[in-house]
Design a protein around this motif. Structure first.
Motif, PDB file in Angstrom:
ATOM      1  N   GLY A  31      11.905  -9.155  10.168  1.00  0.00           N
ATOM      2  CA  GLY A  31      12.823 -10.064   9.485  1.00  0.00           C
ATOM      3  C   GLY A  31      12.514 -10.283   8.022  1.00  0.00           C
ATOM      4  N   ALA A  32      11.509  -9.560   7.505  1.00  0.00           N
ATOM      5  CA  ALA A  32      11.013  -9.860   6.156  1.00  0.00           C
ATOM      6  C   ALA A  32      11.882  -9.259   5.051  1.00  0.00           C
ATOM      7  CB  ALA A  32       9.582  -9.341   6.010  1.00  0.00           C
ATOM      8  N   ASP A  33      11.982 -10.010   3.946  1.00  0.00           N
ATOM      9  CA  ASP A  33      12.579  -9.464   2.723  1.00  0.00           C
ATOM     10  C   ASP A  33      11.503  -8.807   1.868  1.00  0.00           C
ATOM     11  OD1 ASP A  33      14.975 -10.804   3.444  1.00  0.00           O
ATOM     12  OD2 ASP A  33      14.160 -12.646   2.571  1.00  0.00           O
ATOM     13  N   GLU A  34      10.300  -9.360   1.963  1.00  0.00           N
ATOM     14  CA  GLU A  34       9.193  -8.881   1.135  1.00  0.00           C
ATOM     15  C   GLU A  34       7.933  -8.860   1.991  1.00  0.00           C
ATOM     16  OE1 GLU A  34       8.781 -11.545  -2.337  1.00  0.00           O
ATOM     17  OE2 GLU A  34      10.834 -12.145  -1.894  1.00  0.00           O
ATOM     18  N   VAL A  35       6.993  -8.034   1.597  1.00  0.00           N
ATOM     19  CA  VAL A  35       5.718  -7.976   2.315  1.00  0.00           C
ATOM     20  C   VAL A  35       4.572  -8.131   1.317  1.00  0.00           C
ATOM     21  CG1 VAL A  35       4.193  -6.551   3.741  1.00  0.00           C
ATOM     22  CG2 VAL A  35       6.669  -6.523   4.147  1.00  0.00           C
ATOM     23  N   ILE A  36       3.634  -8.984   1.663  1.00  0.00           N
ATOM     24  CA  ILE A  36       2.403  -9.107   0.887  1.00  0.00           C
ATOM     25  C   ILE A  36       1.264  -8.569   1.746  1.00  0.00           C
ATOM     26  CG2 ILE A  36       0.717 -10.706  -0.133  1.00  0.00           C
ATOM     27  CD1 ILE A  36       3.022 -12.556  -0.855  1.00  0.00           C
ATOM     28  N   ILE A  37       0.499  -7.662   1.194  1.00  0.00           N
ATOM     29  CA  ILE A  37      -0.654  -7.108   1.902  1.00  0.00           C
ATOM     30  C   ILE A  37      -1.920  -7.782   1.375  1.00  0.00           C
ATOM     31  CG2 ILE A  37      -2.015  -5.020   2.336  1.00  0.00           C
ATOM     32  CD1 ILE A  37       0.566  -3.419   2.113  1.00  0.00           C
ATOM     33  N   VAL A  38      -2.724  -8.275   2.314  1.00  0.00           N
ATOM     34  CA  VAL A  38      -4.018  -8.858   1.947  1.00  0.00           C
ATOM     35  C   VAL A  38      -5.095  -7.819   2.237  1.00  0.00           C
ATOM     36  CG1 VAL A  38      -5.646 -10.754   2.343  1.00  0.00           C
ATOM     37  CG2 VAL A  38      -3.188 -11.144   2.632  1.00  0.00           C
ATOM     38  N   THR A  39      -5.978  -7.619   1.276  1.00  0.00           N
ATOM     39  CA  THR A  39      -7.117  -6.746   1.543  1.00  0.00           C
ATOM     40  C   THR A  39      -8.369  -7.378   0.959  1.00  0.00           C
ATOM     41  OG1 THR A  39      -7.915  -4.456   1.473  1.00  0.00           O
ATOM     42  CG2 THR A  39      -6.949  -5.303  -0.547  1.00  0.00           C
ATOM     43  N   THR A  40      -9.514  -6.894   1.385  1.00  0.00           N
ATOM     44  CA  THR A  40     -10.776  -7.258   0.746  1.00  0.00           C
ATOM     45  C   THR A  40     -11.301  -5.993   0.073  1.00  0.00           C
ATOM     46  OG1 THR A  40     -11.983  -6.765   2.778  1.00  0.00           O
ATOM     47  CG2 THR A  40     -11.343  -9.049   2.435  1.00  0.00           C
ATOM     48  N   PRO A  41     -12.242  -6.118  -0.873  1.00  0.00           N
ATOM     49  CA  PRO A  41     -12.685  -4.916  -1.593  1.00  0.00           C
ATOM     50  C   PRO A  41     -13.696  -4.113  -0.777  1.00  0.00           C
ATOM     51  CG  PRO A  41     -13.316  -6.941  -2.748  1.00  0.00           C
ATOM     52  CD  PRO A  41     -12.870  -7.323  -1.392  1.00  0.00           C
ATOM     53  N   GLU A  42     -13.296  -3.713   0.420  1.00  0.00           N
ATOM     54  CA  GLU A  42     -14.173  -2.922   1.283  1.00  0.00           C
ATOM     55  C   GLU A  42     -13.439  -1.671   1.716  1.00  0.00           C
ATOM     56  OE1 GLU A  42     -16.369  -6.403   3.777  1.00  0.00           O
ATOM     57  OE2 GLU A  42     -14.214  -6.332   3.734  1.00  0.00           O
ATOM     58  N   VAL A  43     -14.187  -0.609   1.967  1.00  0.00           N
ATOM     59  CA  VAL A  43     -13.538   0.673   2.248  1.00  0.00           C
ATOM     60  C   VAL A  43     -12.613   0.589   3.467  1.00  0.00           C
ATOM     61  CG1 VAL A  43     -15.158   2.214   1.080  1.00  0.00           C
ATOM     62  CG2 VAL A  43     -15.642   1.488   3.398  1.00  0.00           C
ATOM     63  N   SER A  44     -13.058  -0.087   4.524  1.00  0.00           N
ATOM     64  CA  SER A  44     -12.233  -0.136   5.736  1.00  0.00           C
ATOM     65  C   SER A  44     -10.936  -0.906   5.500  1.00  0.00           C
ATOM     66  CB  SER A  44     -13.025  -0.771   6.883  1.00  0.00           C
ATOM     67  OG  SER A  44     -13.590  -1.995   6.453  1.00  0.00           O
ATOM     68  N   ALA A  45     -11.025  -2.038   4.816  1.00  0.00           N
ATOM     69  CA  ALA A  45      -9.831  -2.859   4.576  1.00  0.00           C
ATOM     70  C   ALA A  45      -8.847  -2.148   3.655  1.00  0.00           C
ATOM     71  CB  ALA A  45     -10.231  -4.206   3.983  1.00  0.00           C
ATOM     72  N   VAL A  64       5.219   0.023   5.550  1.00  0.00           N
ATOM     73  CA  VAL A  64       6.171  -0.926   4.960  1.00  0.00           C
ATOM     74  C   VAL A  64       7.249  -0.170   4.194  1.00  0.00           C
ATOM     75  CG1 VAL A  64       6.425  -2.756   3.230  1.00  0.00           C
ATOM     76  CG2 VAL A  64       4.538  -2.844   4.863  1.00  0.00           C
ATOM     77  N   GLU A  65       6.828   0.863   3.461  1.00  0.00           N
ATOM     78  CA  GLU A  65       7.804   1.666   2.719  1.00  0.00           C
ATOM     79  C   GLU A  65       8.725   2.412   3.687  1.00  0.00           C
ATOM     80  OE1 GLU A  65       5.361   3.835  -0.026  1.00  0.00           O
ATOM     81  OE2 GLU A  65       5.282   2.148  -1.431  1.00  0.00           O
ATOM     82  N   ALA A  66       8.154   2.930   4.785  1.00  0.00           N
ATOM     83  CA  ALA A  66       8.966   3.630   5.782  1.00  0.00           C
ATOM     84  C   ALA A  66       9.971   2.682   6.442  1.00  0.00           C
ATOM     85  CB  ALA A  66       8.064   4.268   6.835  1.00  0.00           C
ATOM     86  N   ALA A  67       9.599   1.403   6.562  1.00  0.00           N
ATOM     87  CA  ALA A  67      10.506   0.415   7.158  1.00  0.00           C
ATOM     88  C   ALA A  67      11.524  -0.114   6.142  1.00  0.00           C
ATOM     89  CB  ALA A  67       9.695  -0.744   7.743  1.00  0.00           C
ATOM     90  N   GLU A  68      11.506   0.471   4.943  1.00  0.00           N
ATOM     91  CA  GLU A  68      12.445   0.128   3.868  1.00  0.00           C
ATOM     92  C   GLU A  68      12.421  -1.347   3.505  1.00  0.00           C
ATOM     93  OE1 GLU A  68      16.123   1.908   5.098  1.00  0.00           O
ATOM     94  OE2 GLU A  68      15.419   3.903   4.490  1.00  0.00           O
ATOM     95  N   LYS A  69      11.211  -1.879   3.413  1.00  0.00           N
ATOM     96  CA  LYS A  69      11.038  -3.268   2.978  1.00  0.00           C
ATOM     97  C   LYS A  69      10.748  -3.338   1.486  1.00  0.00           C
ATOM     98  CE  LYS A  69      11.681  -5.079   6.940  1.00  0.00           C
ATOM     99  NZ  LYS A  69      12.878  -5.934   7.145  1.00  0.00           N
ATOM    100  N   GLY A 103       3.195  -3.036  17.860  1.00  0.00           N
ATOM    101  CA  GLY A 103       4.387  -3.860  18.040  1.00  0.00           C
ATOM    102  C   GLY A 103       4.359  -5.198  17.323  1.00  0.00           C
ATOM    103  N   GLY A 104       3.224  -5.869  17.388  1.00  0.00           N
ATOM    104  CA  GLY A 104       3.123  -7.194  16.766  1.00  0.00           C
ATOM    105  C   GLY A 104       3.354  -7.140  15.265  1.00  0.00           C
ATOM    106  N   PHE A 105       2.807  -6.109  14.638  1.00  0.00           N
ATOM    107  CA  PHE A 105       3.019  -5.900  13.204  1.00  0.00           C
ATOM    108  C   PHE A 105       4.499  -5.586  12.929  1.00  0.00           C
ATOM    109  CE2 PHE A 105       3.572  -2.261  10.260  1.00  0.00           C
ATOM    110  CZ  PHE A 105       3.402  -2.919   9.053  1.00  0.00           C
ATOM    111  N   ARG A 106       5.077  -4.735  13.788  1.00  0.00           N
ATOM    112  CA  ARG A 106       6.483  -4.357  13.583  1.00  0.00           C
ATOM    113  C   ARG A 106       7.403  -5.565  13.761  1.00  0.00           C
ATOM    114  NH1 ARG A 106       6.825   0.773  12.485  1.00  0.00           N
ATOM    115  NH2 ARG A 106       4.961   1.988  12.948  1.00  0.00           N
ATOM    116  N   ASN A 107       7.074  -6.421  14.722  1.00  0.00           N
ATOM    117  CA  ASN A 107       7.837  -7.668  14.874  1.00  0.00           C
ATOM    118  C   ASN A 107       7.723  -8.520  13.612  1.00  0.00           C
ATOM    119  OD1 ASN A 107       8.674  -7.163  17.492  1.00  0.00           O
ATOM    120  ND2 ASN A 107       6.950  -8.266  18.425  1.00  0.00           N
ATOM    121  N   ALA A 108       6.496  -8.597  13.087  1.00  0.00           N
ATOM    122  CA  ALA A 108       6.238  -9.494  11.965  1.00  0.00           C
ATOM    123  C   ALA A 108       6.993  -9.075  10.705  1.00  0.00           C
ATOM    124  CB  ALA A 108       4.738  -9.571  11.684  1.00  0.00           C
ATOM    125  N   ILE A 109       7.193  -7.768  10.523  1.00  0.00           N
ATOM    126  CA  ILE A 109       7.896  -7.352   9.300  1.00  0.00           C
ATOM    127  C   ILE A 109       9.401  -7.204   9.509  1.00  0.00           C
ATOM    128  CG2 ILE A 109       5.880  -6.207   8.262  1.00  0.00           C
ATOM    129  CD1 ILE A 109       7.297  -3.502   8.953  1.00  0.00           C
TER     130      ILE A 109
END
Lengths: 88, 266
Positions: B134-148, B159-164, B126-132
């Protein structure tokens, strides 16, 4: 791994390993393909092919989905037991 | 009209909050009016990272539940008058906020700001869904690790499914020396795996620790390579074409030795 290992080329570098593992797991995640489903797919492939070809061992089959630019593809490696027409 | 940009990651601890604080500060330094929103209800953190924890009177949930007007809850930054923070609630139930609330909130901010940056909680709930929402754009932060990277890929799908639209990517905490030894995923590897557009490469940098300790953004620190990278991202968000930082370090003694011994295999 230590750098001695990499000097003598004993192990693949971990960055490459990470990339290969991720490539496989991301595709499976995206297609929601579980290990059980993959095993079942091999059994089914073997079953269908055995209608046309000498018996195929599902345990020998390797399947992987490869990511491509436009579309992904399923790659299956299916070893066949050598046989000639009219053998049986 | 503001651009509303959500900064998210899937996995926790990859640098969303640091990224939000630094991009918000960098954009404001460049003259934009910026509001940053901490959408991590119950785990408020953007305030301490920005050094504004002692100024909080009202929070996001107070606004949503009508105890405060949005204007009252917005905290002005210490140095940059055009930078404001809307803090998360620390004690309240995270279910107090809905996607509709967030859409309404961001719409209220659109007229008064050039950028609204939303710091998303980790996870895909839910918290993630709330956060996106109202968004026009989304930036994803990752680190170069398999889990991230794996979690980032899940977020790309959501994000694509939410049509952002297609999200863009920041690769954070890259260690050039490890990459050059082949012991860390390179930025190119990550891009090839996630297949989204790169907006920034941020090197692993100890000055982030000290700047966060002080509650000052790294973009103020001239010696911070991460700060420089965040400034570059802000310029790219402004539409400038900025080349990505060259992260190739001079190879160390060991690397050179390994080069002599023909470490690179086909």
């Amino acid at each position: 791994m230590g750098f001695l290992d990499s000097i003598f080329g004993r192990r693949e570098r971990s960055g490459t390993v990470a990339k290969e593992r991720l490539a496989a797991v991301l595709v499976d995640d995206r297609y929601k393909l579980t290990p059980e489903m993959k095993e079942q797919m091999k059994i089914d492939i073997a079953e269908v092919l055995s209608r046309y070809l000498p018996s195929v061992d599902p345990d020998q089959i390797e399947v992987a989905i490869l990511r491509g630019e436009g579309s992904d593809k399923l790659q299956a490696d299916i070893p066949l037991r050598r046989g000639r027409a009219g053998d049986e | 009209m503001a651009r509303v940009i959500t900064i998210t990651s899937g996995k926790g601890g990859v640098g969303k909050t640091t990224t939000t604080a630094n991009l918000g500060t960098a954009l404001a330094m460049r003259g934009s009016r910026v509001a940053v929103i901490d959408a991590d209800i119950g785990l408020r953190n953007l305030d301490v990272v920005m050094g504004l924890e002692n100024r909080i009177v009202y929070d996001l949930v107070d606004v949503v539940e009508g105890r405060a007007r949005l204007r009252q809850a917005l905290i002005k930054d210490k140095r940059l008058p055009e930078l404001c923070l809307l803090p998360a609630a620390q004690t309240r139930d995270k279910d107090a906020v809905s996607p509709e609330h967030m859409i309404d909130l961001t719409n209220q901010l659109r007229n008064d700001f050039d950028f609204v940056l939303i710091d998303s909680p980790a996870g895909i709930e839910g918290g993630f869904r709330n956060a996106i929402a109202g968004a026009d754009e989304v930036i994803i932060v990752t680190t170069p690790e398999v889990s991230a990277v794996r979690d980032a890929d899940r977020i790309v799908g959501l994000v694509e499914a939410a049509e952002k639209g297609p999200p863009s990517l920041i690769v954070n905490r890259i260690k050039p020396r490890l990459v050059s030894r082949g012991e860390m995923l390179s930025v190119d590897d990550v891009l090839e795996l996630l297949m989204i557009t790169l907006v920034g490469i941020v090197p692993d940098d100890e000055t982030i620790v000290t700047s966060t300790n002080r509650g000052e953004a790294a973009v103020y620190d001239q010696s911070s390579t991460a700060g420089k990278a965040f400034l570059n991202i802000a310029r790219r968000l402004n539409g400038d074409e900025v080349p990505f930082l060259a992260l190739q370090e001079q190879p160390g003694v060991i690397e050179r030795l390994m080069g002599i011994f023909g470490r690179r295999r086909p």
